[in-house]
Design a protein around this motif. Structure first.
Motif, PDB file in Angstrom:
ATOM      1  N   VAL A  19      40.969  34.867  44.813  1.00 31.64           N
ATOM      2  CA  VAL A  19      41.362  35.446  43.523  1.00 31.64           C
ATOM      3  C   VAL A  19      40.740  36.827  43.366  1.00 31.64           C
ATOM      4  CG1 VAL A  19      41.090  35.276  41.014  1.00 31.64           C
ATOM      5  CG2 VAL A  19      41.859  33.297  42.320  1.00 31.64           C
ATOM      6  N   ALA A  20      39.455  36.941  43.637  1.00 30.54           N
ATOM      7  CA  ALA A  20      38.776  38.229  43.483  1.00 30.54           C
ATOM      8  C   ALA A  20      39.422  39.296  44.355  1.00 30.54           C
ATOM      9  CB  ALA A  20      37.289  38.088  43.815  1.00 30.54           C
ATOM     10  N   PHE A  21      39.789  38.947  45.569  1.00 34.94           N
ATOM     11  CA  PHE A  21      40.384  39.916  46.480  1.00 34.94           C
ATOM     12  C   PHE A  21      41.782  40.336  46.021  1.00 34.94           C
ATOM     13  CE2 PHE A  21      42.818  41.151  50.227  1.00 34.94           C
ATOM     14  CZ  PHE A  21      42.005  42.150  50.737  1.00 34.94           C
ATOM     15  N   TYR A  22      42.659  39.372  45.813  1.00 36.90           N
ATOM     16  CA  TYR A  22      44.047  39.710  45.485  1.00 36.90           C
ATOM     17  C   TYR A  22      44.191  40.269  44.072  1.00 36.90           C
ATOM     18  CZ  TYR A  22      45.583  38.071  49.960  1.00 36.90           C
ATOM     19  OH  TYR A  22      45.760  37.959  51.325  1.00 36.90           O
ATOM     20  N   ARG A  23      43.362  39.836  43.142  1.00 35.74           N
ATOM     21  CA  ARG A  23      43.418  40.347  41.770  1.00 35.74           C
ATOM     22  C   ARG A  23      42.637  41.654  41.639  1.00 35.74           C
ATOM     23  NH1 ARG A  23      40.213  36.750  38.158  1.00 35.74           N
ATOM     24  NH2 ARG A  23      38.589  37.967  39.164  1.00 35.74           N
ATOM     25  N   ASP A  24      41.370  41.634  42.023  1.00 33.24           N
ATOM     26  CA  ASP A  24      40.483  42.759  41.744  1.00 33.24           C
ATOM     27  C   ASP A  24      40.601  43.901  42.755  1.00 33.24           C
ATOM     28  OD1 ASP A  24      39.660  41.115  39.679  1.00 33.24           O
ATOM     29  OD2 ASP A  24      37.862  40.445  40.736  1.00 33.24           O
ATOM     30  N   VAL A  25      40.872  43.583  44.004  1.00 29.20           N
ATOM     31  CA  VAL A  25      40.962  44.630  45.024  1.00 29.20           C
ATOM     32  C   VAL A  25      42.391  45.143  45.161  1.00 29.20           C
ATOM     33  CG1 VAL A  25      40.565  45.203  47.450  1.00 29.20           C
ATOM     34  CG2 VAL A  25      38.963  43.698  46.253  1.00 29.20           C
ATOM     35  N   LEU A  26      43.367  44.237  45.307  1.00 27.53           N
ATOM     36  CA  LEU A  26      44.753  44.671  45.489  1.00 27.53           C
ATOM     37  C   LEU A  26      45.515  44.845  44.179  1.00 27.53           C
ATOM     38  CD1 LEU A  26      45.892  42.753  48.690  1.00 27.53           C
ATOM     39  CD2 LEU A  26      44.898  45.038  48.471  1.00 27.53           C
ATOM     40  N   GLY A  27      44.957  44.360  43.074  1.00 27.97           N
ATOM     41  CA  GLY A  27      45.574  44.586  41.770  1.00 27.97           C
ATOM     42  C   GLY A  27      46.699  43.636  41.398  1.00 27.97           C
ATOM     43  N   PHE A  28      46.833  42.519  42.104  1.00 29.66           N
ATOM     44  CA  PHE A  28      47.863  41.542  41.759  1.00 29.66           C
ATOM     45  C   PHE A  28      47.443  40.778  40.509  1.00 29.66           C
ATOM     46  CE2 PHE A  28      49.657  40.776  46.327  1.00 29.66           C
ATOM     47  CZ  PHE A  28      50.097  42.073  46.372  1.00 29.66           C
ATOM     48  N   GLU A  29      48.438  40.288  39.774  1.00 37.28           N
ATOM     49  CA  GLU A  29      48.135  39.433  38.633  1.00 37.28           C
ATOM     50  C   GLU A  29      48.092  37.984  39.099  1.00 37.28           C
ATOM     51  OE1 GLU A  29      51.171  39.977  35.687  1.00 37.28           O
ATOM     52  OE2 GLU A  29      52.679  38.883  36.823  1.00 37.28           O
ATOM     53  N   VAL A  30      47.227  37.198  38.478  1.00 34.77           N
ATOM     54  CA  VAL A  30      47.171  35.766  38.753  1.00 34.77           C
ATOM     55  C   VAL A  30      48.177  35.102  37.831  1.00 34.77           C
ATOM     56  CG1 VAL A  30      45.743  33.683  38.724  1.00 34.77           C
ATOM     57  CG2 VAL A  30      44.757  35.878  39.461  1.00 34.77           C
ATOM     58  N   ARG A  31      49.130  34.396  38.406  1.00 28.78           N
ATOM     59  CA  ARG A  31      50.200  33.773  37.624  1.00 28.78           C
ATOM     60  C   ARG A  31      49.942  32.295  37.365  1.00 28.78           C
ATOM     61  NH1 ARG A  31      54.640  37.109  40.991  1.00 28.78           N
ATOM     62  NH2 ARG A  31      54.254  39.090  39.931  1.00 28.78           N
ATOM     63  N   GLN A  32      49.367  31.626  38.340  1.00 27.61           N
ATOM     64  CA  GLN A  32      48.996  30.214  38.171  1.00 27.61           C
ATOM     65  C   GLN A  32      47.754  29.950  38.997  1.00 27.61           C
ATOM     66  OE1 GLN A  32      52.545  27.943  39.316  1.00 27.61           O
ATOM     67  NE2 GLN A  32      52.668  27.295  37.191  1.00 27.61           N
ATOM     68  N   VAL A  44      49.828  34.545  42.953  1.00 34.40           N
ATOM     69  CA  VAL A  44      49.556  35.927  42.563  1.00 34.40           C
ATOM     70  C   VAL A  44      50.765  36.780  42.904  1.00 34.40           C
ATOM     71  CG1 VAL A  44      47.058  35.689  42.909  1.00 34.40           C
ATOM     72  CG2 VAL A  44      48.480  36.525  44.785  1.00 34.40           C
ATOM     73  N   GLY A  45      50.809  37.981  42.326  1.00 37.20           N
ATOM     74  CA  GLY A  45      51.886  38.896  42.666  1.00 37.20           C
ATOM     75  C   GLY A  45      51.762  40.181  41.889  1.00 37.20           C
ATOM     76  N   PRO A  46      52.504  41.200  42.313  1.00 34.85           N
ATOM     77  CA  PRO A  46      52.505  42.473  41.589  1.00 34.85           C
ATOM     78  C   PRO A  46      53.091  42.285  40.193  1.00 34.85           C
ATOM     79  CG  PRO A  46      53.548  42.687  43.756  1.00 34.85           C
ATOM     80  CD  PRO A  46      53.356  41.229  43.497  1.00 34.85           C
ATOM     81  N   ALA A  47      52.446  42.865  39.196  1.00 34.46           N
ATOM     82  CA  ALA A  47      52.897  42.710  37.804  1.00 34.46           C
ATOM     83  C   ALA A  47      54.332  43.167  37.605  1.00 34.46           C
ATOM     84  CB  ALA A  47      51.958  43.480  36.871  1.00 34.46           C
ATOM     85  N   ASP A  48      54.758  44.187  38.333  1.00 36.99           N
ATOM     86  CA  ASP A  48      56.108  44.710  38.150  1.00 36.99           C
ATOM     87  C   ASP A  48      57.156  43.998  39.009  1.00 36.99           C
ATOM     88  OD1 ASP A  48      55.272  45.726  40.595  1.00 36.99           O
ATOM     89  OD2 ASP A  48      56.029  47.749  40.226  1.00 36.99           O
ATOM     90  N   GLN A  49      56.750  42.905  39.689  1.00 39.88           N
ATOM     91  CA  GLN A  49      57.676  42.112  40.498  1.00 39.88           C
ATOM     92  C   GLN A  49      57.503  40.625  40.165  1.00 39.88           C
ATOM     93  OE1 GLN A  49      57.625  43.137  44.727  1.00 39.88           O
ATOM     94  NE2 GLN A  49      56.652  45.075  44.183  1.00 39.88           N
ATOM     95  N   PRO A  50      57.896  40.229  38.960  1.00 41.61           N
ATOM     96  CA  PRO A  50      57.631  38.855  38.522  1.00 41.61           C
ATOM     97  C   PRO A  50      58.375  37.777  39.309  1.00 41.61           C
ATOM     98  CG  PRO A  50      59.071  39.970  36.969  1.00 41.61           C
ATOM     99  CD  PRO A  50      58.607  41.011  37.946  1.00 41.61           C
TER     100      PRO A  50
END
Length: 136
Positions: A19-32, A44-50
């Motif tokens: 979570v820390a890597f994909y959210r905090d480093v790559l900037g993905f949002e945590v969805r579930q 996780v995923g890019p906020a602009d690609q739901p």
């Protein structure tokens, strides 16, 4: 035919680090984030690609997987040969510097490939190879 990519899967062996890597480093949002302890399935995923997600899942939890297969998967993850993903960005140098600043294991600095793509590679906390290519 109308088919899209909805979700791709990468293994994790430490859900908090994933979570820390994909959210905090790559900037993905945590969805579930479902489950508890190490048995968590995290989307996780890019906020602009739901409609496009990456599922970070514990490896080899299927009851049909043998102990020998579990050991092989663990060995492959430790070597970084089990999972990988290819991402894209317009700011390859910026993303690379952010990843380097977080002390990710660098596999390849930004490089112009002979096949016409500029990309870099590093490993996430589970050892998965993450390649990012520059889109122009």
């Amino acid at each position: 035919m109308d088919i899209t990519i909805h979700t791709s899967v990468l293994p994790h062996d430490d859900p908090d680090a994933a979570v820390a890597f994909y959210r905090d480093v790559l900037g993905f949002e945590v969805r579930q984030d479902v489950g508890n302890g190490k048995m968590r399935w995290i989307t996780v995923g890019p906020a602009d690609q739901p409609d496009t997600s990456l599922l970070l899942a514990p490896p080899a939890v299927d009851p049909g997987v043998t102990d020998a297969e579990r050991r092989t998967i663990a060995e492959m993850m430790a070597k970084g040969t089990y999972g990988w993903i290819l991402l894209a960005t317009k700011d390859l140098d910026g993303v690379f510097e952010r990843v380097r600043a977080e002390n990710a294991e660098i596999v390849q600095e930004p490089t112009e490939q002979p096949y016409g793509v500029r990309d870099c590679a590093f490993r996430d906390p589970a050892g998965n190879q993450v390649r990012i290519q520059e889109v122009r």
